[in-house]
Scaffold this motif. Structure first.
Motif, mmCIF file in Angstrom:
data_model
loop_
_atom_site.group_PDB
_atom_site.id
_atom_site.type_symbol
_atom_site.label_atom_id
_atom_site.label_comp_id
_atom_site.label_asym_id
_atom_site.label_seq_id
_atom_site.Cartn_x
_atom_site.Cartn_y
_atom_site.Cartn_z
ATOM 1 N N VAL A 1 -3.219 5.057 0.845
ATOM 2 C CA VAL A 1 -3.667 5.424 2.193
ATOM 3 C C VAL A 1 -4.582 6.636 2.110
ATOM 4 O O VAL A 1 -5.656 6.670 2.722
ATOM 5 N N VAL A 2 -4.176 7.652 1.351
ATOM 6 C CA VAL A 2 -4.978 8.869 1.195
ATOM 7 C C VAL A 2 -6.336 8.523 0.586
ATOM 8 O O VAL A 2 -7.378 8.986 1.063
ATOM 9 N N ASN A 3 -6.348 7.705 -0.459
ATOM 10 C CA ASN A 3 -7.608 7.312 -1.103
ATOM 11 C C ASN A 3 -8.518 6.561 -0.137
ATOM 12 O O ASN A 3 -9.730 6.814 -0.096
ATOM 13 N N GLU A 4 -7.951 5.652 0.644
ATOM 14 C CA GLU A 4 -8.739 4.852 1.589
ATOM 15 C C GLU A 4 -9.353 5.733 2.681
ATOM 16 O O GLU A 4 -10.530 5.610 2.997
ATOM 17 N N ILE A 5 -8.548 6.637 3.243
ATOM 18 C CA ILE A 5 -9.060 7.537 4.283
ATOM 19 C C ILE A 5 -10.137 8.451 3.710
ATOM 20 O O ILE A 5 -11.178 8.668 4.328
ATOM 21 N N SER A 6 -9.895 8.971 2.517
ATOM 22 C CA SER A 6 -10.856 9.856 1.873
ATOM 23 C C SER A 6 -12.181 9.135 1.626
ATOM 24 O O SER A 6 -13.258 9.674 1.876
ATOM 25 N N LYS A 7 -12.095 7.900 1.158
ATOM 26 C CA LYS A 7 -13.294 7.105 0.881
ATOM 27 C C LYS A 7 -14.064 6.798 2.173
ATOM 28 O O LYS A 7 -15.285 6.887 2.209
ATOM 29 N N MET B 1 0.850 -1.170 0.000
ATOM 30 C CA MET B 1 0.000 0.000 0.000
ATOM 31 C C MET B 1 0.899 1.238 0.000
ATOM 32 O O MET B 1 1.801 1.344 0.818
ATOM 33 N N THR B 2 0.645 2.146 -0.890
ATOM 34 C CA THR B 2 1.427 3.375 -1.001
ATOM 35 C C THR B 2 0.744 4.517 -0.255
ATOM 36 O O THR B 2 -0.393 4.369 0.212
#
Length: 94
Positions: free
Chosen positions: A6-12, A1-2
């Protein structure tokens, strides 16, 4: 995981804009780095600790030149996961 993942997952998961999440993640990482540079450890209860470890001076060999070199004592950053973090990872089945 890059970092981008991480940013995409938190944002989602939170509904917060990616730009804001990215700034927050960057700020977190800079804060951790800055504190380690100052000599302060960072403790995140339930997650783990970012600590500074001291490496002693040691003698090493340069194989290509067949010489001995001295590696001076130095500090390195290290991460030690919490007990609950370790137990969750251990209990995960692949």
């Amino acid at each position: 995981m890059t970092k981008a993942d991480v940013v995409n997952e938190i944002s989602k998961n939170t509904g917060i804009e990616k730009v804001t999440v990215q700034k927050t993640v960057e700020a977190f990482m800079e804060t951790v780095k800055a504190n380690l540079v100052k000599g302060n450890n960072v403790y995140l209860r339930g997650f783990g600790s970012f600590v500074i470890k001291r490496r002693a001076e040691k003698t090493a060999r340069n194989i290509s030149r067949n010489t001995t070199i001295i590696i001076p004592a130095h500090n390195i950053p290290s991460f030690k996961p919490s007990k609950s973090f370790v137990s969750k990872v251990k209990d995960t089945k692949k």
